[in-house]
Structure formats: structure tokens, C-alpha cells
Design an enzyme around this catalytic site. Structure first.
Site, PDB file in Angstrom:
ATOM      1  N   ASN A   1       1.026  -1.104   0.086  1.00 15.30           N
ATOM      2  CA  ASN A   1       0.104   0.059  -0.062  1.00 15.30           C
ATOM      3  C   ASN A   1       0.961   1.262  -0.019  1.00 15.30           C
ATOM      4  OD1 ASN A   1      -1.884   1.861   0.488  1.00 15.30           O
ATOM      5  ND2 ASN A   1      -2.767   0.904   2.216  1.00 15.30           N
TER       6      ASN A   1
ATOM      7  N   ARG B   1      -2.897  -2.184  -3.547  1.00 15.91           N
ATOM      8  CA  ARG B   1      -3.956  -1.448  -2.919  1.00 15.91           C
ATOM      9  C   ARG B   1      -3.713  -0.122  -4.084  1.00 15.91           C
ATOM     10  NH1 ARG B   1      -5.107   3.426   0.635  1.00 15.91           N
ATOM     11  NH2 ARG B   1      -7.323   3.524   0.263  1.00 15.91           N
TER      12      ARG B   1
ATOM     13  N   HIS C   1     -13.275   2.271  -0.370  1.00 11.61           N
ATOM     14  CA  HIS C   1     -13.344   1.528   0.576  1.00 11.61           C
ATOM     15  C   HIS C   1     -13.906  -0.075   0.127  1.00 11.61           C
ATOM     16  CE1 HIS C   1     -13.646   4.692   4.072  1.00 11.61           C
ATOM     17  NE2 HIS C   1     -12.382   4.405   3.931  1.00 11.61           N
TER      18      HIS C   1
ATOM     19  N   ARG D   1     -12.991  15.174   7.212  1.00 17.64           N
ATOM     20  CA  ARG D   1     -13.841  15.705   6.259  1.00 17.64           C
ATOM     21  C   ARG D   1     -15.300  15.917   6.616  1.00 17.64           C
ATOM     22  NH1 ARG D   1     -12.334  10.318   3.176  1.00 17.64           N
ATOM     23  NH2 ARG D   1      -9.996  10.659   3.579  1.00 17.64           N
TER      24      ARG D   1
ATOM     25  N   GLU E   1      -8.309  -5.241   5.184  1.00 13.27           N
ATOM     26  CA  GLU E   1      -8.055  -4.995   3.745  1.00 13.27           C
ATOM     27  C   GLU E   1      -6.990  -5.749   3.131  1.00 13.27           C
ATOM     28  OE1 GLU E   1      -8.966  -0.926   5.278  1.00 13.27           O
ATOM     29  OE2 GLU E   1      -9.467  -0.627   2.880  1.00 13.27           O
TER      30      GLU E   1
END
Ligand code: ADP
Length: 396
Positions: free
Chosen positions: A7, A90, A179, A240, A383
Site C-alpha cells: 500500500n 492497493r 473502501h 472531512r 483490507e
């Protein structure tokens, strides 16, 4: 099979070496501050964290350090590079082209480059990770696993914005969702746990972390999700804003004399839990002050309401909901948020076992009362494992 999961971020390279048959992590680590005073940390064979300062001007140099550590005799993770059967990356954005993971070739690299326009902060470093692997391990198969791919099953009615249609054609402005790797993993795990065939499984998957998104899953497939063209839309997040009235943007740009970049920073980095509370983007810090600090209390309430809005909308969209799934940092650890998200829904057949909920964290569990039509599940996400499994399935 041993899969190296990569990643790559703008100045970091995270990795895990996973034995996919046993699903065991052989070692994992991260190179941080690439291009500056780089640091490397990894877990040794005794599971202890080892940290060191290193030199890594770019992702290729960072990867060299990782590879040296994998080959290091003291830990004996692998004895030769041939033991790495495949590499899974990823990749954040796969546009409308990638609806599943793919073996990386030059054409795929070009596409990832093309979608950098849609994910300028993520796709370029993801690509650097891929190129570094190509350079150092040229004969090892590499697979790209996209965050957007799982949501490519959404119908047009879910992914189109009510903007002039030409903007979709010209710029690809639509909902993509993110996601996806996490939503897919927890959906698979939840269906397996409940003994429901994935193609019959309907769920609302709540990935609540620093970044959060909710997905409506019908027959095991994503049919709607809260994040949109970018990861800014949807529920309240660490920094956010989530969804707001778009007119606020123009109002603020005018009143505060903000440039597009400044307003973008404001919405992505200074809003959400941090902006509301003024304390932190980390929910743990906000919880610590919720009894004495009004803004901390409000931040938690606004967060919960933003999640409930999506749960309500997706209950209507799905009709039958077999499970509401909670995952990621907040979903796995904060019983208070889980309780408040499903409170008062008994009429709809959603009944929480409050005591069990309060006493459970970070382990696969059914948190609902016997007789609850919709199960309330805690499913820890993974993940990296999902990327490793996808890689295994692709390379065979
Ligand atoms: P990211 O999106 O960066 O992967 P995480 O999934 O780690 O984020 O989620 C981070 C959020 O989870 C923070 O708001 C944090 O407060 C919350 N959280 C609550 N309890 C824990 C815990 N025990 N461990 C990690 N995160 C936790």
C-alpha cells in the site's frame, strides 16, 4: 502461497507478507517519510516492532529496504525472492474500467495513470509502488486491487448526479465509492458467519474509521454507497465534512476570499469531527471531553445522525436487510456509537443486545438480540488479507 501486499502512499510504503493458505501475516511494516529523513519499522519473527532510520529517496529505494529485511537471515521470513509468489497492490481509483482486480500489465499501468486525474493524491503513489516492484522483482506477478471496483455494480440511479449529463461524459463525474476492499471483505465474512449464501445476502456495511463510508449490499453486491466522486461525500469523518449543501462552498469562497485549493483543504482537512469539536479528529479524544465540552457532545451527535441517515435510506433501498455490519476503528471499538446508530429501530426488527454490545470490541460477533430480524454484526475488517486473497485468486 506467499503474497506481498503493498500500500504505497505519497511518502510511505506499507506492506504485509501474507501466507494466504493459513491467512497468517509473516511480517508487516512501513517505510515512512520517503524522500526525507526516512524511517523503517517492521515486526520481527518474535512479533516485536523494530525501528530504524534509513535512506530512501524514492519508493524504489524504500522497497529495497523492505526486501532486504524480508531476506535478512536473523528473521528468515524468506530465503529467496522466488518465495514471493505474487504481489498485490492497493490502488485507489480504477474508474469505470475496473470492476474487479486485475493482473498488472502495461495497459493496466496506463489506465491507473489515466485515473490519476480522479485521484491525484492516491493513484500516482500507488503507481510508484507498482513501478518499484517491477524494477526490483521483474518476474513476479503483480495484481492491482482497486478501492472503487466493488462499487462498480451500482446501478445508474445510484451513481449518477443530477448535473448536466455531458459532464459525466466529458469528465466522468459520477459516484464511484471507496473502501470497496473493506466492504467486500466484511460482507463476505458476515454472510459466511450467518450461513447465508453471498448471492442471497442483503446488508448495510458501515466502515467507520478516520475516513468512513456506508454501503448498501444487495445479493452480495454493492448497489449504493455514501462516498461519491471523491471520498469527501457521505458521513461525517475525522477531518472531512461529509455531505453538505454545495452552496456553502460558494458562500465561503466569497466571504472568506478562499481559493479552490483553500476550500478543498477546509472541507478535507479542517472539518468533520476535528472542525466541529475543535479538539481532535480522533473520536477517543472527543469522547474523553464529551461530558464537559458542548462542542465535543455535538460532534458525536452530528456524526451519529449522519450515519443513521444512510442506514435509513439503505433500509428503504434494500427492503430486506439481513445484517447491519460495523467495522473499522470506530465501528469495531466504540460501542457507544454502534448503540446510538441502531437505537429505537425495534419496530423495524433491529434489536441490539446492549450488554453484549458494550462488552464487545474488535472481534467477529453478533450483537443483536435473539429474534432480531436484522442482525447487528461487528466484523473486523482486514483490507490487506482481502488484497492477498484477491491476488491469489487472480494468479491462481
Ligand atoms: P483509518 O481510516 O485511518 O484506517 P481507523 O479505522 O484506524 O482509521 O479508525 C480511526 C478511528 O477509530 C479514530 O476516530 C479512533 O478514535 C477510533 N477508535 C476508537 N477506538 C479505537 C481503538 N481502540 N483503536 C483504534 N481506533 C479506535
Amino acid at each position: 502461497m506467499k503474497v506481498l501486499v503493498i500500500n504505497a502512499g505519497s511518502s510511505s510504503l506499507k506492506y504485509q507478507l501474507i501466507e494466504t493458505d493459513s491467512e497468517l501475516v509473516i511480517t508487516k511494516g512501513i517505510v515512512e517519510k520517503i524522500g526525507g529523513e526516512a524511517e523503517f519499522s517492521f515486526t520481527n519473527k518474535n512479533g516485536e516492532k523494530v525501528k530504524s532510520k534509513i535512506s530512501a529517496k524514492n519508493h524504489t529505494e524504500a522497497l529495497k529496504v523492505v526486501i532486504d529485511s524480508l531476506l535478512d537471515k536473523t528473521n528468515n521470513f524468506i530465503s529467496s525472492l522466488k518465495e514471493i509468489d505474487a504481489i498485490g497492490h492497493r490502488v485507489v481509483h480504477g474508474g469505470e474500467e475496473f470492476f474487479k482486480s486485475v493482473l498488472i500489465d502495461d495497459k493496466v499501468i496506463k489506465s491507473i495513470e489515466k485515473y490519476s486525474e480522479l485521484a491525484p493524491l492516491h493513484n500516482p503513489p500507488n503507481l510508484q509502488g507498482i513501478l518499484a516492484c517491477k524494477e526490483i522483482l521483474p518476474s513476479t506477478k503483480q495484481v492491482a486491487v482497486f478501492d472503487t471496483a466493488f462499487h462498480q455494480t451500482m446501478p445508474e440511479s445510484s451513481y449518477m448526479y443530477a448535473l448536466p449529463y455531458e459532464l459525466y461524459q466529458k469528465y466522468g463525474i459520477r459516484r464511484y465509492g471507496f473502501h470497496g476492499t473493506s466492504h467486500r471483505y466484511v460482507t463476505m465474512k458476515a454472510a459466511e458467519f450467518l450461513g447465508i449464501k453471498i448471492e442471497d445476502f442483503n446488508a448495510i456495511s458501515c466502515h467507520l474509521g478516520n475516513g468512513s463510508s456506508i454501503a448498501a449490499i444487495k445479493g452480495g453486491k454493492s448497489v449504493d454507497t455514501s462516498m461519491g466522486f471523491t471520498p469527501l461525500e457521505g458521513v461525517v469523518m475525522g477531518t472531512r465534512s461529509g455531505s453538505i449543501d454545495p452552496a456553502i462552498i460558494f458562500f465561503l469562497m466569497e466571504k472568506e476570499n478562499l481559493s479552490p485549493k483553500e476550500i478543498n483543504d477546509l472541507l478535507n482537512k479542517k472539518s468533520g469531527l476535528l472542525g466541529l469539536s475543535g479538539i481532535s479528529n480522533d473520536l477517543r479524544d472527543i469522547f474523553a471531553k464529551k461530558d464537559e465540552d458542548k462542542r465535543a457532545k455535538i460532534a458525536i451527535e452530528v456524526l451519529v445522525k449522519s450515519i443513521r441517515r444512510y442506514i435509513g435510506a439503505y433500509m428503504v433501498e434494500l427492503g430486506r436487510v439481513d445484517a447491519i455490519i460495523f467495522t473499522a476503528g470506530i465501528g469495531e471499538n466504540e460501542w457507544h456509537i454502534r448503540e446510538n446508530c441502531v437505537m429505537g429501530l425495534e419496530e423495524y426488527g433491529i434489536i441490539l443486545d446492549k450488554e453484549k454490545n458494550q462488552n464487545t470490541r474488535a472481534k467477529l460477533s453478533d450483537l443483536s438480540m435473539k429474534g432480531s430480524k436484522t442482525k447487528i454484526l461487528l466484523v473486523p475488517t482486514n483490507e490487506e488479507l482481502m488484497i492477498a486473497l484477491e491476488t491469489k485468486w487472480i494468479v491462481g
